[in-house]
Design an enzyme around this catalytic site. Structure first.
Site, PDB file in Angstrom:
ATOM      1  N   SER A 104       0.836  -1.194   0.000  1.00  0.00           N
ATOM      2  CA  SER A 104       0.000   0.000   0.000  1.00  0.00           C
ATOM      3  C   SER A 104       0.877   1.254   0.000  1.00  0.00           C
ATOM      4  CB  SER A 104      -0.958  -0.039   1.205  1.00  0.00           C
ATOM      5  OG  SER A 104      -1.973   0.920   1.077  1.00  0.00           O
ATOM      6  N   GLU A 216      -1.555  -3.093  -8.075  1.00  0.00           N
ATOM      7  CA  GLU A 216      -2.774  -3.435  -7.343  1.00  0.00           C
ATOM      8  C   GLU A 216      -3.351  -2.149  -6.779  1.00  0.00           C
ATOM      9  OE1 GLU A 216      -3.308  -3.103  -3.845  1.00  0.00           O
ATOM     10  OE2 GLU A 216      -1.329  -2.245  -3.480  1.00  0.00           O
ATOM     11  N   HIS A 286      -4.837  -5.744  -1.514  1.00  0.00           N
ATOM     12  CA  HIS A 286      -5.542  -5.611  -0.239  1.00  0.00           C
ATOM     13  C   HIS A 286      -6.528  -6.770  -0.086  1.00  0.00           C
ATOM     14  CE1 HIS A 286      -3.739  -1.672  -0.668  1.00  0.00           C
ATOM     15  NE2 HIS A 286      -4.039  -1.416   0.581  1.00  0.00           N
TER      16      HIS A 286
END
Length: 316
Positions: A104, A216, A286
């Site tokens: 992230s 992602e 995630h």
């Protein structure tokens, strides 16, 4: 001897302290020696302490001598402190065996480290999100994590989705991939799309040519994903890669206005714009089931029918 894990918070404040403590307990229960940074639960506005506090935590992690430095969570906070990070210290720690792991927001630090020093870090789990979940953590995630910390991991593999996107205008795409694809000695890099695209045009964006870019994201509607991918496209980044590997894009909601426009639409459009093959379905993002990936390492990408593999051996 127990493997040493150092836990620190370089980004957002830990709000779910129960999940954090549960994650620490589970890592201890798995047989690791866990050390928690003194500022791991600090809070300043939305951050895990002010900028100086988080910088100090990063540098303590680099000086810890741990086998693995693991973030507590992502969120936001790293891009604003990138100019003040001692990248040489992190690269030195990595060379001595410390594996920096996260995802992230951690994408910012990983790619800045790659751009500044060429050092390898690892895209992988976080304490709260992955080890601190209610119920049992994902078995595959735990196994990949253990392979990393024990030095056993040599690569990862996944099954490409059954629904193949159409062949692009340049003849690339899954139709070509199914016939067999091998990309050797290519740098694997990338991470969270929103964070990575925010680094374009800065000194912290790696100038990778002939690489394998993995991406992602979470909470981003397909049109927002397309907008960020378009930025990478127009910046010439995508044209310089040998392959694009898409992980998981989760927690968004389509609306009636879309009229059939969805993630598959974005992927098909993108494939029509570039020659490099686009592979989907990588178990990273995630999501509970996630593999670990060496950001900045030389890897081989191979596809046999619907089976895809990323291989890097023990050199990292």
């Amino acid at each position: 001897m127990k493997k040493h894990i150092y836990i620190y918070s370089p980004s957002s404040a830990v709000r779910d302290k129960t999940a954090f403590k549960r994650g620490v307990s589970r890592l201890n229960a798995l047989g690791y020696s866990v050390e928690v940074d003194e500022a791991a639960l600090s809070s300043h506005q939305r951050f895990a302490g002010d900028d100086e506090t988080r910088l100090a935590a990063i540098h303590r992690a680099a000086a810890s001598g741990a086998d693995l430095a693991l973030i507590s969570r992502g969120g936001y906070g790293l891009t604003r402190i990138l100019p003040a990070i001692n990248y040489k210290a992190l690269a030195k720690a990595a060379a001595k065996g410390t594996r920096f792991v996260g995802l992230s927001d951690f994408t910012a630090l990983q790619n800045a480290l790659l751009a500044k020093t060429g050092a390898v870090s690892w895209a992988g789990p976080a304490v709260g999100e992955d080890f601190g979940v209610e119920g049992e953590p994902d078995d595959i995630m735990e196994a990949c994590f253990d392979d990393l910390i024990t030095g056993q991991g040599e690569g990862t593999g996944w099954r490409l989705p059954k629904v193949a996107m159409k062949t692009g205008a340049n003849g690339a795409g899954v139709a070509g991939v199914e016939a067999g694809l091998t990309v050797k000695n290519a740098v694997l890099w990338g991470g969270n799309l929103a964070v990575l695209s925010s680094l374009v045009g800065t000194p912290y964006f790696p100038a990778v040519k002939g690489g394998i870019l993995f991406l992602e994201d979470v909470h981003e509607h397909p049109y927002r994903l397309e907008r960020m991918l378009t930025q990478l496209l127009h910046a010439g980044v995508l044209a310089r890669q040998k392959a694009i590997v898409l992980g998981q894009f989760t927690n968004y909601k389509l609306v009636p206005h879309d009229k059939g426009y969805k993630l598959a639409t974005v992927v098909a459009w993108l494939q029509s714009q570039i020659k490099a093959p686009i592979l989907t379905g990588l178990p990273f993002g995630h999501v509970a089931t996630k593999v670990v990936l060496p950001v900045g390492a030389q890897v081989t990408l191979a596809v046999e029918d619907r089976d895809a593999f990323l291989l890097w051996g023990h050199s990292h």
